[in-house]
Design a protein around this motif. Structure first.
Motif, PDB file in Angstrom:
ATOM      1  N   LYS A  17      -2.074  14.716  -6.016  1.00 12.85           N
ATOM      2  CA  LYS A  17      -3.289  15.518  -6.594  1.00 12.85           C
ATOM      3  C   LYS A  17      -4.391  14.186  -6.652  1.00 12.85           C
ATOM      4  O   LYS A  17      -5.716  14.742  -6.667  1.00 12.85           O
ATOM      5  N   LEU A  18      -3.866  13.032  -6.306  1.00 13.28           N
ATOM      6  CA  LEU A  18      -4.850  11.882  -6.268  1.00 13.28           C
ATOM      7  C   LEU A  18      -4.552  11.038  -5.291  1.00 13.28           C
ATOM      8  O   LEU A  18      -3.471  10.298  -5.367  1.00 13.28           O
ATOM      9  N   THR A  19      -5.190  10.563  -4.548  1.00 16.89           N
ATOM     10  CA  THR A  19      -5.246   9.530  -3.541  1.00 16.89           C
ATOM     11  C   THR A  19      -5.980   8.391  -3.665  1.00 16.89           C
ATOM     12  O   THR A  19      -7.340   8.538  -3.750  1.00 16.89           O
ATOM     13  N   LEU A  20      -5.554   7.023  -3.748  1.00 20.98           N
ATOM     14  CA  LEU A  20      -6.390   6.010  -3.962  1.00 20.98           C
ATOM     15  C   LEU A  20      -6.492   5.340  -2.639  1.00 20.98           C
ATOM     16  O   LEU A  20      -5.023   4.779  -2.010  1.00 20.98           O
ATOM     17  N   LEU A  21      -7.344   4.805  -2.286  1.00 22.00           N
ATOM     18  CA  LEU A  21      -7.544   4.149  -0.767  1.00 22.00           C
ATOM     19  C   LEU A  21      -7.932   2.903  -0.959  1.00 22.00           C
ATOM     20  O   LEU A  21      -9.173   2.510  -1.484  1.00 22.00           O
ATOM     21  N   ILE A  22      -7.098   1.908  -1.141  1.00 22.42           N
ATOM     22  CA  ILE A  22      -7.119   0.494  -1.403  1.00 22.42           C
ATOM     23  C   ILE A  22      -7.535  -0.542  -0.267  1.00 22.42           C
ATOM     24  O   ILE A  22      -6.745  -0.770   0.523  1.00 22.42           O
ATOM     25  N   GLY A  23      -8.958  -1.066  -0.081  1.00 18.70           N
ATOM     26  CA  GLY A  23      -9.202  -1.969   1.102  1.00 18.70           C
ATOM     27  C   GLY A  23      -9.599  -1.188   2.038  1.00 18.70           C
ATOM     28  O   GLY A  23      -9.482   0.251   2.295  1.00 18.70           O
ATOM     29  N   GLN A  24     -10.204  -1.745   3.135  1.00 21.34           N
ATOM     30  CA  GLN A  24     -10.997  -1.087   4.157  1.00 21.34           C
ATOM     31  C   GLN A  24     -10.183  -0.407   5.403  1.00 21.34           C
ATOM     32  O   GLN A  24     -10.288   0.606   5.834  1.00 21.34           O
ATOM     33  N   ILE A  81      -2.323   4.158  -1.114  1.00 20.01           N
ATOM     34  CA  ILE A  81      -2.417   3.865   0.261  1.00 20.01           C
ATOM     35  C   ILE A  81      -3.119   2.346   0.215  1.00 20.01           C
ATOM     36  O   ILE A  81      -4.253   2.250   0.166  1.00 20.01           O
ATOM     37  N   GLY A  82      -2.504   1.425   0.423  1.00 15.32           N
ATOM     38  CA  GLY A  82      -2.954  -0.049   0.328  1.00 15.32           C
ATOM     39  C   GLY A  82      -3.058  -0.599   1.880  1.00 15.32           C
ATOM     40  O   GLY A  82      -3.196   0.138   2.873  1.00 15.32           O
ATOM     41  N   GLN A  83      -2.876  -1.836   1.972  1.00 18.87           N
ATOM     42  CA  GLN A  83      -2.918  -2.666   3.398  1.00 18.87           C
ATOM     43  C   GLN A  83      -1.697  -2.817   3.797  1.00 18.87           C
ATOM     44  O   GLN A  83      -1.226  -2.316   4.641  1.00 18.87           O
ATOM     45  N   ALA A  84      -1.074  -3.773   3.287  1.00 20.83           N
ATOM     46  CA  ALA A  84       0.281  -4.204   3.669  1.00 20.83           C
ATOM     47  C   ALA A  84       0.875  -5.430   2.747  1.00 20.83           C
ATOM     48  O   ALA A  84       0.033  -5.695   1.973  1.00 20.83           O
ATOM     49  N   PRO A  85       2.037  -5.290   2.471  1.00 18.56           N
ATOM     50  CA  PRO A  85       2.666  -6.333   1.619  1.00 18.56           C
ATOM     51  C   PRO A  85       2.304  -7.845   1.768  1.00 18.56           C
ATOM     52  O   PRO A  85       2.176  -8.125   2.982  1.00 18.56           O
ATOM     53  N   GLY A  86       2.229  -8.448   0.867  1.00 21.15           N
ATOM     54  CA  GLY A  86       2.035 -10.065   0.944  1.00 21.15           C
ATOM     55  C   GLY A  86       3.231 -10.696   1.148  1.00 21.15           C
ATOM     56  O   GLY A  86       4.440 -10.051   1.130  1.00 21.15           O
ATOM     57  N   ALA A  87       3.362 -12.111   0.994  1.00 26.66           N
ATOM     58  CA  ALA A  87       4.459 -12.646   1.057  1.00 26.66           C
ATOM     59  C   ALA A  87       5.156 -12.538  -0.343  1.00 26.66           C
ATOM     60  O   ALA A  87       6.438 -12.538  -0.037  1.00 26.66           O
ATOM     61  N   ARG A  88       4.767 -12.412  -1.541  1.00 23.55           N
ATOM     62  CA  ARG A  88       5.657 -12.216  -2.536  1.00 23.55           C
ATOM     63  C   ARG A  88       6.244 -10.868  -2.617  1.00 23.55           C
ATOM     64  O   ARG A  88       7.433 -10.781  -3.148  1.00 23.55           O
ATOM     65  N   VAL A  89       5.577  -9.887  -2.339  1.00 25.24           N
ATOM     66  CA  VAL A  89       6.252  -8.522  -2.249  1.00 25.24           C
ATOM     67  C   VAL A  89       7.413  -8.510  -1.211  1.00 25.24           C
ATOM     68  O   VAL A  89       8.442  -7.730  -1.379  1.00 25.24           O
ATOM     69  N   HIS A  90       6.909  -9.131   0.004  1.00 28.65           N
ATOM     70  CA  HIS A  90       7.922  -9.344   1.293  1.00 28.65           C
ATOM     71  C   HIS A  90       9.312  -9.954   0.711  1.00 28.65           C
ATOM     72  O   HIS A  90      10.604  -9.617   0.880  1.00 28.65           O
ATOM     73  N   HIS A 145     -10.295  13.933  -5.710  1.00 29.89           N
ATOM     74  CA  HIS A 145      -9.025  13.933  -5.233  1.00 29.89           C
ATOM     75  C   HIS A 145      -8.824  12.542  -4.564  1.00 29.89           C
ATOM     76  O   HIS A 145      -7.590  12.428  -4.015  1.00 29.89           O
ATOM     77  N   VAL A 146      -9.827  11.915  -4.116  1.00 30.67           N
ATOM     78  CA  VAL A 146      -9.876  10.837  -3.240  1.00 30.67           C
ATOM     79  C   VAL A 146     -10.746   9.730  -3.887  1.00 30.67           C
ATOM     80  O   VAL A 146     -12.110  10.082  -4.085  1.00 30.67           O
ATOM     81  N   MET A 147     -10.373   8.486  -4.084  1.00 34.61           N
ATOM     82  CA  MET A 147     -10.998   7.667  -4.532  1.00 34.61           C
ATOM     83  C   MET A 147     -10.754   6.184  -3.800  1.00 34.61           C
ATOM     84  O   MET A 147      -9.728   5.551  -3.661  1.00 34.61           O
ATOM     85  N   PRO A 148     -11.835   5.762  -3.155  1.00 35.75           N
ATOM     86  CA  PRO A 148     -11.787   4.184  -2.381  1.00 35.75           C
ATOM     87  C   PRO A 148     -11.875   3.349  -3.614  1.00 35.75           C
ATOM     88  O   PRO A 148     -12.695   3.442  -4.367  1.00 35.75           O
ATOM     89  N   LEU A 149     -10.911   2.188  -3.411  1.00 33.41           N
ATOM     90  CA  LEU A 149     -11.115   0.968  -4.345  1.00 33.41           C
ATOM     91  C   LEU A 149     -11.152  -0.063  -3.379  1.00 33.41           C
ATOM     92  O   LEU A 149     -10.802  -0.273  -2.452  1.00 33.41           O
ATOM     93  N   PRO A 150     -11.553  -1.254  -4.110  1.00 41.29           N
ATOM     94  CA  PRO A 150     -11.585  -2.614  -3.431  1.00 41.29           C
ATOM     95  C   PRO A 150     -10.065  -2.934  -3.637  1.00 41.29           C
ATOM     96  O   PRO A 150      -9.455  -2.537  -4.416  1.00 41.29           O
ATOM     97  N   HIS A 151      -9.898  -3.900  -2.918  1.00 37.90           N
ATOM     98  CA  HIS A 151      -8.555  -4.707  -3.034  1.00 37.90           C
ATOM     99  C   HIS A 151      -8.526  -5.621  -4.287  1.00 37.90           C
ATOM    100  O   HIS A 151      -9.491  -6.226  -4.476  1.00 37.90           O
ATOM    101  N   PRO A 152      -7.317  -5.472  -5.103  1.00 35.60           N
ATOM    102  CA  PRO A 152      -7.582  -6.208  -6.556  1.00 35.60           C
ATOM    103  C   PRO A 152      -6.897  -7.492  -6.356  1.00 35.60           C
ATOM    104  O   PRO A 152      -6.700  -8.193  -7.498  1.00 35.60           O
ATOM    105  N   SER A 153      -7.170  -8.124  -5.243  1.00 37.61           N
ATOM    106  CA  SER A 153      -6.583  -9.261  -4.844  1.00 37.61           C
ATOM    107  C   SER A 153      -7.485 -10.377  -5.852  1.00 37.61           C
ATOM    108  O   SER A 153      -8.513 -10.350  -5.850  1.00 37.61           O
TER     109      SER A 153
END
Length: 208
Positions: free
Chosen positions: A131-138, A51-60, A166-174
């Protein structure tokens, strides 16, 4: 790299229909600086949910989730190649906002809130193999952790081990967060080895 979904059962049909509806969604069209292009990937067999934030311009532009410098760093963190990452039976990719929200004065605008309120509950309920959820960004962390989210994302990330395997918060890899990575070497030293081990276990069919 295209996202692939392996259909193994007619029970996938309801998720396929839901994904079709999400990709056709125009709910935020009046608020976006471009035509809507929801970007996500999911399967009833997905083992890891990002689960991330939102697509950026390149992903769009590409229509492929995490097809940018942030995605390259994320795959390095996870210890997986492109083929594995873009296999929806392994990784589901569900951002808080499905469309690129546009640019603001200091970077991309926040994810549009309409996506989560309209789609997320119904979508996540269909992904019962995760089985594993990654929470990327606030924004993802506020959504996934609720009241357990701290005063800031960094204060939440420092407590990463408290949320269980089963849940890991991560910073955004930007690339914009390079200074944060340098100020917080514990992330690379403590979190990434655990993250890679969890990912490898889950992809191998194991339990955490």
């Amino acid at each position: 790299m295209a996202v692939t979904t392996k259909r193994t059962s007619k029970h996938d049909t309801s998720l396929d229909t839901l994904l079709h509806d999400i990709r056709a969604c125009t709910l935020c069209a009046p608020m976006l600086p471009h035509a809507p292009r929801p970007v996500l990937a999911a399967s009833t067999r997905s083992r890891i949910l990002i689960i991330g934030q939102a697509p950026g311009a390149r992903v769009h532009a590409s229509g492929v989730p995490w097809s940018d410098a942030s995605g390259a760093r994320l795959r390095t963190w996870l210890g997986v190649d492109d083929t594995t990452f873009y296999d929806a039976s392994r990784f589901a990719i569900v951002p808080m906002g499905f469309c690129f929200p546009g640019r603001g004065a200091s970077g991309d605008l926040p994810p549009r809130p309409e996506c989560a309120s309209r789609w997320h509950r119904e979508l996540l309920a269909r992904m019962r193999s995760v089985k594993l959820t990654l929470l990327i960004g606030q924004y993802a962390q506020r959504f996934g952790l609720g009241d357990a989210f701290g005063p800031t994302s960094t204060e939440t990330l420092v407590r990463w081990a408290e949320f269980g395997p089963h849940v890991m918060p991560l910073p955004h890899p930007s690339p914009r967060n390079v200074a944060w990575f340098k100020r917080n070497p514990w992330f690379e030293g403590e979190v990434l080895p655990t993250l890679r081990a969890h990912v490898a276990t889950v992809l191998a069919g194991g339990e955490l």
